[in-house]
Write an enzyme that holds these catalytic residues in place. Structure first.
Site, PDB file in Angstrom:
ATOM      1  N   SER A 115       0.850  -1.186   0.000  1.00  0.00           N
ATOM      2  CA  SER A 115       0.000   0.000   0.000  1.00  0.00           C
ATOM      3  C   SER A 115       0.892   1.245   0.000  1.00  0.00           C
ATOM      4  O   SER A 115       2.092   1.153   0.201  1.00  0.00           O
ATOM      5  CB  SER A 115      -0.866   0.007   1.249  1.00  0.00           C
ATOM      6  OG  SER A 115      -0.024   0.129   2.378  1.00  0.00           O
ATOM      7  N   LYS A 116       0.261   2.389  -0.207  1.00  0.00           N
ATOM      8  CA  LYS A 116       1.004   3.663  -0.207  1.00  0.00           C
ATOM      9  C   LYS A 116       1.797   3.814   1.078  1.00  0.00           C
ATOM     10  O   LYS A 116       2.944   4.199   1.092  1.00  0.00           O
ATOM     11  CB  LYS A 116       0.013   4.824  -0.315  1.00  0.00           C
ATOM     12  CG  LYS A 116      -0.242   5.256  -1.725  1.00  0.00           C
ATOM     13  CD  LYS A 116      -0.199   6.770  -1.822  1.00  0.00           C
ATOM     14  CE  LYS A 116      -0.068   7.203  -3.263  1.00  0.00           C
ATOM     15  NZ  LYS A 116      -1.291   7.024  -4.016  1.00  0.00           N
ATOM     16  N   ARG A 117       1.135   3.490   2.177  1.00  0.00           N
ATOM     17  CA  ARG A 117       1.746   3.668   3.498  1.00  0.00           C
ATOM     18  C   ARG A 117       3.020   2.827   3.614  1.00  0.00           C
ATOM     19  O   ARG A 117       3.979   3.199   4.253  1.00  0.00           O
ATOM     20  CB  ARG A 117       0.718   3.236   4.554  1.00  0.00           C
ATOM     21  CG  ARG A 117       1.094   3.528   5.981  1.00  0.00           C
ATOM     22  CD  ARG A 117      -0.144   3.368   6.847  1.00  0.00           C
ATOM     23  NE  ARG A 117      -0.714   2.023   6.701  1.00  0.00           N
ATOM     24  CZ  ARG A 117      -0.354   0.989   7.443  1.00  0.00           C
ATOM     25  NH1 ARG A 117       0.561   1.134   8.361  1.00  0.00           N
ATOM     26  NH2 ARG A 117      -0.928  -0.193   7.273  1.00  0.00           N
ATOM     27  N   HIS A 118       3.000   1.670   2.967  1.00  0.00           N
ATOM     28  CA  HIS A 118       4.138   0.761   3.098  1.00  0.00           C
ATOM     29  C   HIS A 118       5.239   0.990   2.072  1.00  0.00           C
ATOM     30  O   HIS A 118       6.304   0.407   2.161  1.00  0.00           O
ATOM     31  CB  HIS A 118       3.664  -0.693   2.968  1.00  0.00           C
ATOM     32  CG  HIS A 118       2.889  -1.123   4.166  1.00  0.00           C
ATOM     33  ND1 HIS A 118       1.789  -1.930   4.080  1.00  0.00           N
ATOM     34  CD2 HIS A 118       3.070  -0.842   5.466  1.00  0.00           C
ATOM     35  CE1 HIS A 118       1.319  -2.124   5.298  1.00  0.00           C
ATOM     36  NE2 HIS A 118       2.068  -1.475   6.147  1.00  0.00           N
ATOM     37  N   GLY A 119       4.960   1.781   1.066  1.00  0.00           N
ATOM     38  CA  GLY A 119       6.055   2.011   0.118  1.00  0.00           C
ATOM     39  C   GLY A 119       5.656   1.989  -1.344  1.00  0.00           C
ATOM     40  O   GLY A 119       6.514   2.091  -2.212  1.00  0.00           O
TER      41      GLY A 119
END
Ligand code: GLU
Length: 487
Positions: free
Chosen positions: A250-254
């Protein structure tokens, strides 16, 4: 006789400009590049821009910039599929003539109704081959309606296709799951399947390294190669990259674009080292490998079959290692644009380079990204510090003794003529004993007064760089703050 390009190792990166490249795309580019370099082959860049509806403005430039930033130089291209349309049309035509493809006149409405029916019957969506065996009379009638047809591949109705994947081994797909997929759309543009294999063939691609999500496309490609009597390249499908929760990245993870990593101050070399380890390993232990080492050791045998897990902390750690490895001069060169960009506007520009050099010599050890530099160093540049008075007095010292301590330290320092870290330490260390304070308590208090924070580079070096005038001014400001508690 075969020409050199027909026999040599030729890899390609074939992105679609339907978005900005993220980690997964660039990892694919990187593995292709490493494989080509390892074998002394060629790395070719091909932009697969045949999906006009999903084309994102500016994506091609970002793809090229990302590759350039990482130093993944291509030897040929970029080729653009949108400039090669006649080639695909000709091959589609040939497939019709040789009875491997057919014109399909089904309207979008008919296909939609068919799909709904299939869903109702809980069947997978699949073209029902309505136009596969039209009579000549039916064809003429349909042509007269003016409907623009698509060209579909005649997938064999029975049997299966097996191919050998260099990572997964033999892979088999039964034909009944494959569908009569479209080769050429009604707007005259080829689909991914057609354009991809035509170009891989014409560009003499020897190995196709791409993400696992393309594995199910490969039997279609193999069938097309067979129909055209062309030799297929070798295939290797790379493991997915998942987030730490094993869910899609996801965006949060990279799952941010590569240019965003650049903006956040990651170094290309660190990114390359990190990305290579997302799916490949030398020996399950070694983490830090130079580009030369990666090229030397890269092989598909050591690419994993199972998903690679993205770990942002590891990336940050690795970037910190690469930042510390830079020469001080190179670190300043890399960090300067970030300081310029991120320090508050109130800080006068251009920044004084002698001062920046001194400041950054204290920051290099601590920064994990270049974007972090301004945050770690801002107190060196600001005229006035803003911080919570509680940092000065709520800890080990109450407001009154804190004020007294700062006053005494300030008086002592007033007299100093040689303002360097050793002199400052020689004066301040004995002061702790004199005032009956632990060194930690005294230095902690002074640190807050001169930096506005509890964590900063070593105190005496910091004060030495800040200079006498600024330090004494900050002691005064701290006393001002404390006076609000005392009155
Ligand atoms: N255009 C496809 C993509 O965007 C290429 C897939 C392949 O390498 O065959 O990833």
């Amino acid at each position: 006789m075969q020409s050199e390009s027909e026999t040599s190792v030729r890899l390609r990166f074939a992105p679609s400009p339907t978005g900005y490249p993220h980690l997964g795309n660039i990892r694919t580019a990187l593995f292709n590049w490493l494989f080509a370099r390892h074998h002394g082959g060629k790395f070719i860049l091909r932009i697969e821009d045949t999906d006009v509806a999903r084309k994102v403005e500016g994506a091609v430039e970002v793809i090229l910039d990302s590759l350039r930033w990482l130093g993944l130089k291509w030897d040929e291209g970029p080729y653009f599929q949108s400039q090669r349309l006649p080639i695909y049309r000709e091959i589609a035509q040939r497939l019709i003539e040789e009875d491997h493809a057919y014109l399909c006149y089904c309207s979008p409405e008919r296909l939609e109704t068919m799909r709904r029916e299939q869903a109702k019957r809980k069947q997978p969506p699949k073209y029902d081959r309505h136009c596969r065996d039209l009579t000549q009379h039916e064809k003429t009638q349909l042509e007269a309606t003016g409907i623009a047809p698509v060209i579909r591949f005649k997938t064999p109705l029975e049997g299966k296709t097996t191919f050998y994947d260099l990572i997964h081994g033999p892979v088999t797909f039964k034909h009944d799951v494959l569908d009569d997929f479209i080769l050429l759309k009604s707007d005259g543009y080829p689909t991914y399947h057609l354009a991809n294999i035509v170009d891989d063939h014409l560009m003499f691609i020897s190995h196709v390294l791409r993400g696992d999500e393309w594995l199910s496309s490969t039997p279609r490609h193999v069938l097309l190669y067979q129909a055209l009597n062309w030799q297929a390249p070798q295939f290797a499908h790379l493991p997915m990259i998942l987030g730490p929760d094993r869910a899609k990245l996801s965006k949060r993870h990279g799952a941010i674009t590569i240019t965003e990593y650049q903006r956040q101050g990651y170094l290309p070399d660190a990114m390359i080292n990190f990305l290579t380890l997302l799916g490949w390993s030398l020996d399950d232990r070694t983490e830090l490998l130079s580009q030369e080492e990666l090229i030397k050791h890269f092989s598909l045998e050591r690419v994993g079959k199972t998903a690679a897990i993205f770990n942002r902390d590891k990336l940050e750690w690795m970037n910190g290692v690469y930042l510390r490895k830079l020469s001080p001069g190179e670190f300043v060169r890399q960090a300067m644009p970030f300081l310029d960009r991120d320090l508050p506007e109130s800080v006068e520009r251009p920044l004084n380079s002698t001062y920046v050099n001194q400041v950054l010599s204290l920051i290099q050890e601590r920064a994990k990204t270049l974007a972090e530099v301004s945050q770690l160093a801002s107190f060196f540049f600001l005229e006035e510090l803003k911080y919570d008075t509680g940092l000065l007095s709520s800890g080990k010292l109450a407001a009154e003794p804190a004020a007294r301590t700062i006053t005494i330290a300030s008086q002592k320092l007033e007299e100093v003529t040689t303002w360097d870290a050793t002199t400052l330490e020689d004066i301040l260390r004995p002061l702790a004993t004199e005032l009956n304070l632990s060194a930690g308590a005294l230095f902690g208090l002074l640190r807050v007064a001169v930096t506005g924070r509890t964590a900063a580079p070593p105190l005496f070096q910091t004060m030495a760089v800040l200079g006498k005038k600024k330090c004494l001014k900050r002691f005064d400001a701290a006393l001002q703050l404390l006076s609000t508690y005392l009155s």
